[in-house]
Design a protein around this motif. Structure first.
Motif, short mmCIF file in Angstrom:
data_model
loop_
_atom_site.label_atom_id
_atom_site.label_comp_id
_atom_site.label_asym_id
_atom_site.label_seq_id
_atom_site.Cartn_x
_atom_site.Cartn_y
_atom_site.Cartn_z
N GLY A 163 0.82 -1.21 0.00
CA GLY A 163 0.00 0.00 0.00
C GLY A 163 0.85 1.26 0.00
O GLY A 163 0.59 2.23 -0.72
N PHE A 164 1.91 1.24 0.80
CA PHE A 164 2.82 2.37 0.90
C PHE A 164 3.47 2.64 -0.46
O PHE A 164 3.54 3.78 -0.92
N GLY A 165 3.91 1.57 -1.10
CA GLY A 165 4.56 1.70 -2.40
C GLY A 165 3.63 2.25 -3.46
O GLY A 165 4.03 3.07 -4.30
N LEU A 166 2.38 1.81 -3.45
CA LEU A 166 1.40 2.30 -4.42
C LEU A 166 1.18 3.80 -4.26
O LEU A 166 1.08 4.54 -5.24
N GLN A 167 1.11 4.24 -3.01
CA GLN A 167 0.86 5.66 -2.74
C GLN A 167 2.08 6.52 -3.03
O GLN A 167 1.96 7.67 -3.44
N GLN A 168 3.27 5.97 -2.81
CA GLN A 168 4.50 6.75 -2.93
C GLN A 168 5.20 6.58 -4.28
O GLN A 168 6.29 7.11 -4.47
#
Length: 200
Positions: A123-128
């Motif tokens: 999730g973090f990677g998708l947002q960042q």
């Protein structure tokens, strides 16, 4: 923040791991409740905005081959998303990972913690993805989470393992809050009018 919590008949019944997993299983959605919660937490901690409902479509793509979730699952996910925001913004740090009860086996709990951190990093990677992280602290957290995700499911049912599990879980919880404090986009004051819309 009262608007976020007073949204439906289940305000006093926070969704827990067993409830969420039972809904997923009964609706034949092949997902792990802890991983879903991890993905949502990763998104939020990386700057995903409360008002943005795009997370539902993201979860469809990640966990349901792009197809919409059954109504019961979608409703539970929206409740989980709302409760996540309430807890992570809470001054008393009530935020917790969505994991099996202490009564469950060490193997089940270890696996759940592992997929939670996998979900968080996803999730973090998708947002960042369009704005890479620069903070060394956050980079270290993501690296640590990557290692925690590889924890063996072959966990012994003993006190040492139990203690290690709790210590790692608390580290993950605090680390998620650190990421949130550094990168998150807290709801603005005008969002109160839209909160009920988001929940229903």
């Amino acid at each position: 923040m009262t608007e976020i919590t007073s949204n439906n008949d289940t305000d006093n019944n926070l969704i827990d791991f067993a409830t969420m997993q039972a809904i997923l299983t009964s609706e034949d959605v092949k997902s792990h409740a802890s991983e879903l919660h991890g993905v949502l937490t990763g998104l939020v901690c990386a700057g995903f905005e409360f008002e943005d409902q795009g997370y539902v479509a993201m979860l469809h793509d990640l966990f349901n081959e792009g197809d919409g979730f059954p109504t019961a699952v979608k409703k539970a996910l929206k409740q989980m998303y709302s409760e996540l925001w309430c807890s992570i913004l809470d001054d008393s740090y009530s935020f917790n990972l969505l994991l099996p009860d202490d009564d469950d086996s060490m193997a089940e709990r270890g696996h759940a913690l592992s997929v939670w951190v996998q979900g968080f990093n996803l999730g973090f990677g998708l947002q960042q993805k369009d704005s890479p992280v620069v903070s060394d602290e956050v980079k270290e957290v993501l690296t640590d989470f990557g290692e925690i995700a590889n924890l063996s499911d072959e966990m012994e049912e003993d006190e040492d393992t139990e203690q290690a599990y709790f210590e790692i879980g608390e580290y993950v919880r605090i680390s998620a809050l650190l990421c949130f404090s550094e990168l998150a986009t807290p709801p603005n004051n005008e969002s109160n009018n839209t909160d009920k819309k988001i929940i229903h």
